[in-house]
Design an enzyme around this catalytic site. Structure first.
Site, PDB file in Angstrom:
ATOM      1  N   ASP A   1       0.808  -1.147  -0.217  1.00 41.84           N
ATOM      2  CA  ASP A   1       0.164   0.050   0.012  1.00 41.84           C
ATOM      3  C   ASP A   1       0.715   1.086  -0.055  1.00 41.84           C
ATOM      4  O   ASP A   1       0.334   2.315  -0.026  1.00 41.84           O
ATOM      5  CB  ASP A   1      -1.086   0.039   1.204  1.00 41.84           C
TER       6      ASP A   1
ATOM      7  N   ASP B   1     -10.127  -5.470  11.378  1.00 35.38           N
ATOM      8  CA  ASP B   1     -10.269  -6.872  11.698  1.00 35.38           C
ATOM      9  C   ASP B   1     -11.485  -7.238  12.647  1.00 35.38           C
ATOM     10  O   ASP B   1     -12.529  -8.190  12.429  1.00 35.38           O
ATOM     11  CB  ASP B   1      -8.920  -7.259  12.154  1.00 35.38           C
TER      12      ASP B   1
END
Length: 739
Positions: free
Chosen positions: A150, A453
């Site tokens: 990223d 998450d």
């Protein structure tokens, strides 16, 4: 889809693949919870009675503050009990998998490894993570490893180009010699048997490591390291217009399982580098956005029915881990609403006393057993093996993506390097692809929180999915830990913001979660979501009794009064049960002490500042972004960490609040001792002196950093001065109020 996972399991009576049994201490937990609940209700009655009969403003406001703090403590205690009501322990039998499923029928799986900054997350560490899973004891042609960069860095791509070459030697070496530690860094640092073959492999690894280090140091990939026109073409994508925040998608196939072979002639796994497209005009949703890009790109290229999500520093420690997963995902007895298997986060390099509570034993191990007795553990960001189908709606209602090629049951029938496959992969990795789609809201990893998450696992459970906790004797994975205090606290502050984003959303576990999953599972998730609220009682008890003691205002019962024993029971009961849980989970007294100390530290630093940051954003006053926790290693910091010495070194507002609490508690405790020596009755002072003394003992590393150290990790003078001035202001303000 189910056929893809279960293959040709035999119809004969098969040997067991896994077992589950309740923990023995469950009955004790339930009985103690009932007794402790009565004690809490009695305490609240005591506060209410004191509040009603308050004779002045100081007494009223102090009691009200304590009542509110204890209500928060009671709320968090109730939530915590959900983990203690029906914890279970599971055991797997991976040796039986091939007795019920042919190796050729093993399902394929895609591995997602996310990285974002080559300087905070050194590429050689990410390479070790990838190599460790590429070398699994599993059909290599059924493994596809996707690297999400990223940060859009050519340095990371170069590291993986070198890793692909090294892997052709590393994988056959590991399998031929039955190596257990299949990340080279860990193997070569251990006392492995030294042979001519292992020395040759080590030299190859060190050569690769030096190359990657040189490139990282220079900040660019020099021509001397580019060995082919194919590599040059890849690096040419980094033009002058290519920036970290604004660039087109880059997808590079480094190994192709259909044709690339190792030195022994065996097929290699797929290895694909991805840097999703980014634009300053389009939101990228941090790590959740990167994971959704991986879901789409992998769906267009391999679309394996299983997905493993890993942090870049989370390396495999057991080559048989996928077989443990198959014990669940390929068991015909497992219902179709089973979503994922979660392994605990375990860490290497923790010092003996674990001064920063890096182990997170309660979060990653103890609470997981309680979750597992309900609907299954939450996802903790890494070490989760998912059914791809679980990202696309509830078990009973499939939500199809916008194009059929991304559906979880779509079969990719073309080579991954074919023009049509690569074209589709680039398309779905484009920065604008998600516009007007369900990605992040109904399918994939969910947007709306920095802790994607936790939020994704929570939403899956709300939809009706189940999960299982797998904690084998040999750890499946090991990760790295921050070796500085500011790194640990910054990470916790980011988590605090993300958790509150969930806790105060329309999907709050305390409301939406309770309605959809039931009270036990909803409150279990609420215990995590409202973690930052610990800052309220911790901060109150870190300052209020101490300032009252300095002004000779006594706010707790005397030792001779019956109410004193209520406080003693509540304190000793909570700490005693917490210590018992910790020890039974394999912890030590020394690490438990560090755990409770760091809970207090977090309460007046990361939880406190994370809560402020969230509520400022909630009010539209400020915004925040995602900060990558540094995995880079500083030699001096590492040495002090190994010695169990706290690392301060830099000025931070969180260190100011920490030092402020340490100073006020020390002065308060000293004032109490003076009062005792003057002949004042200790009975009335005892509880406040005990709280101050307890804080003083826990604050020893701070006093040491202020007055006794000369290294670079000592407390900055600026921090000490600011904390001292604030302590004086606090005392003056409290004295004025108490007149």
């Amino acid at each position: 889809m189910e056929g893809r996972l279960k293959g040709q399991a035999t119809t004969n009576v098969a040997p067991p693949l896994h077992t589950v049994k309740p923990l023995r201490r469950t009955i004790f937990n339930r009985v103690f919870a009932a007794i402790y609940a009565l004690a809490i209700l009695t305490l609240l009655y005591y506060h209410a009675k004191t509040l009603i009969y308050s004779t002045n403003l100081v007494s009223f406001s102090t009691t009200l503050a304590l009542l509110f703090s204890d209500l928060v403590l009671a709320f968090m205690w109730v939530n915590t009990q959900t983990f203690r009501m029906c914890p279970v322990y599971r055991k797997q039998f991976p040796e039986n998998v091939e007795k019920v499923l042919k190796r050729s029928d093993f399902p394929a799986f895609d591995v997602f490894v996310c990285t974002a900054d080559p300087y905070k997350e050194p590429p050689i560490g990410v390479v070790n993570t990838a190599l460790s899973v590429m070398a699994y004891d599993y059909p290599t042609e059924k493994i596809s490893v996707y690297i999400s960069d990223d940060g859009g860095s050519a340095l990371t791509l170069f590291a993986f180009m070198e890793a692909a070459k090294f892997a052709t030697h590393w994988l056959p070496f590991c399998k031929k010699n039955n190596i257990l530690e299949r990340n080279p860094e860990a193997l070569f640092e251990s006392n492995h048997p030294c042979t001519s073959e292992s020395e040759k492999i080590k030299m190859m690894y060190e050569s690769m490591k030096v190359k990657v280090g040189h490139v990282l140091e220079r900040g660019t990939v020099g021509d001397q390291y580019i060995t082919s026109d194919h590599e040059r073409e890849a690096f040419n994508k980094w033009s002058n217009k290519f920036t970290r925040q604004d660039h087109p998608a880059v997808i590079q196939v480094l190994l192709d399982a259909s044709k690339d072979k190792d030195i022994d002639g065996c097929l290699m796994p797929n290895l694909i580098y991805i840097s999703r497209g980014k634009s300053k005009a389009s939101p990228h949703h941090f790590k959740a956005g990167a994971l959704n890009a991986l879901l789409r790109v992998s769906g267009s290229m391999t679309n394996a029915p299983m997905v493993l999500s890993l942090d870049c520093d989370f390396r495999s420690n057991d080559p048989q881990t996928p077989l443990r997963v198959l014990c669940y995902l390929c068991d015909p007895a497992i219902p179709t609403d089973f979503a994922y298997v979660q392994f605990p986060q375990l860490f290497q390099g923790i010092n003996k006393s674990d001064i920063y509570n890096a182990e997170y034993k309660r979060l990653f191990q103890i609470n997981m057993l309680g979750f597992d007795g309900l609907s299954g553990p939450n996802h903790v960001g890494t070490g989760g093996f998912f059914r791809r189908r679980s990202f696309f709606g509830s078990p009973s209602s499939l939500i199809l993506p916008e194009i059929p090629e991304l559906a979880p049951d779509y079969v990719v029938d073309k080579p991954i390097q074919s023009q049509s496959i690569l074209s589709l992969a680039h398309r779905v990795a484009n920065c604008n692809y998600e516009n007007q789609t369900d990605w992040g809201s109904k399918i994939g990893f969910r947007y709306g929180s920095l802790v994607e998450d936790y939020y994704t696992g929570f939403r899956m459970h709300c939809e009706g999915w189940k999960s299982a906790f797998c904690n084998p004797d040999r750890p499946a994975f090991f990760g790295d830990v921050p070796n500085s205090l500011i790194g640990a606290l910054d990470q916790q502050k980011r988590w605090s913001v993300g958790l509150l984003e969930v806790g105060f959303s329309k999907y709050s576990p305390a409301t939406y979660g309770v309605r959809t999953m039931g009270p036990s599972m909803g409150l279990a998730y609420a215990q995590v979501a409202f973690w930052p609220l610990w800052s309220i009682p911790i901060t109150a008890y870190a300052f209020l009794p101490q300032l009252a003691l300095l002004n000779k205002v006594y706010i707790f019962p005397k030792v001779s009064e019956p109410w004193f024993f209520l406080y003693a029971f509540l304190f000793l009961g909570a700490y005693g049960q917490d210590c018992l849980d910790f020890i039974l989970a394999g912890g030590t007294i020394q690490r438990w002490w560090s755990d409770q100390r760091f809970w207090i530290i977090r309460g007046i630093t990361s939880y406190f500042f994370g809560s402020i940051e969230f509520f400022l954003k909630f009010l539209g006053i400020s915004a925040f972004g995602f900060t990558v926790t540094s995995k880079a290693v500083d030699a001096e910091q590492s040495k002090r960490y190994e010695q169990g010495i706290f690392e301060f070194g830099v000025h931070s507002p969180m260190f100011v609040s920490l030092t402020l609490a340490a100073i006020i508690n020390l002065i308060s405790f000293s004032q109490g001792l003076v009062e005792v020596f003057r002949g004042n009755n200790l009975e009335g002072l005892f509880v406040q002196m005990f709280i101050s003394g307890f804080a003083v003992v826990n604050s020893w590393p701070i006093y040491e950093a202020i007055a006794l150290r000369n290294d670079n990790g000592k407390m900055p003078v600026k921090t000490t001065i600011m904390a001292t001035l604030l302590a004086g202001a606090f005392y003056a303000a409290s004295s004025f109020i108490c007149r």
